[in-house]
Write a protein that holds these residues in place. Structure first.
Motif: not given
Length: 165
Positions: A2-3, A12-14, A38-39, A162-165
């Motif tokens: 959500t962030q 945090a990204f990794v 990109p978001d 990625l879509r599942a996140l």
């Protein structure tokens, strides 16, 4: 997640995206290092898949080899990553009969003997019968065609994750 991606620091990204590509956090590290994130999931996937496609062949091979066999020893022994477990379970692999597991084992061994890396398939939307058929069909490919196919399948898996996140 959500962030917004733009608010994440590198660590945090990794941590959040390091396993989008199986046991290969270097892809998330490079994606972050390329600048503003990109978001949009599709754009993030484009960035990450471009990193994979432009990586040296040795890194691509390591990425392929980071993936478990479908219905292989890791699945039977419960050693899959959570994402791989969900993907294989969603394809009904956990429901294989003893004969089907043996067929997967035989095909996994033949495939690795022919190509030197595990069979990779984005199994979402497929069932175990379709996977077995794809196995048999792809065994006839050239080594180069199958290497290219494996990398493309890995990028499909990443997009699903990625879509599942």
């Amino acid at each position: 997640m959500t962030q917004p991606l733009a608010t994440l620091d590198r660590q945090a990204f990794v941590r959040a995206f390091g396993d989008i590509y199986e046991h290969s956090p270097w892809i998330a590290e490079q994606a972050f290092d390329q600048g503003p994130l990109p978001d949009d999931v599709e754009q993030l996937h484009q960035r990450m898949s471009a990193i994979v496609l432009s990586a040296p062949r040795g890194l691509q091979l390591a990425l392929i080899n980071a993936h478990p066999d479908l219905a292989g020893k890791a699945a039977v022994q419960g050693e899959l990553t959570d994402a791989s477990k969900r993907e294989q379970s969603g394809a009904g692999i956990h429901q294989c009969s003893a004969e089907e597991f043996q067929r997967f084992t035989t095909l996994n061994e033949a495939y690795k003997a022919r190509f030197g890396f595990p069979f990779i398939m984005a199994v979402k939307g497929s069932d175990r019968y379709q996977i077995l058929a794809a196995f048999e069909q792809r065994l006839a490919h050239s080594a180069e065609a199958e290497f290219t196919c494996a990398v493309a399948e890995i990028n499909k898996i990443a997009l699903f994750r990625l879509r599942a996140l």
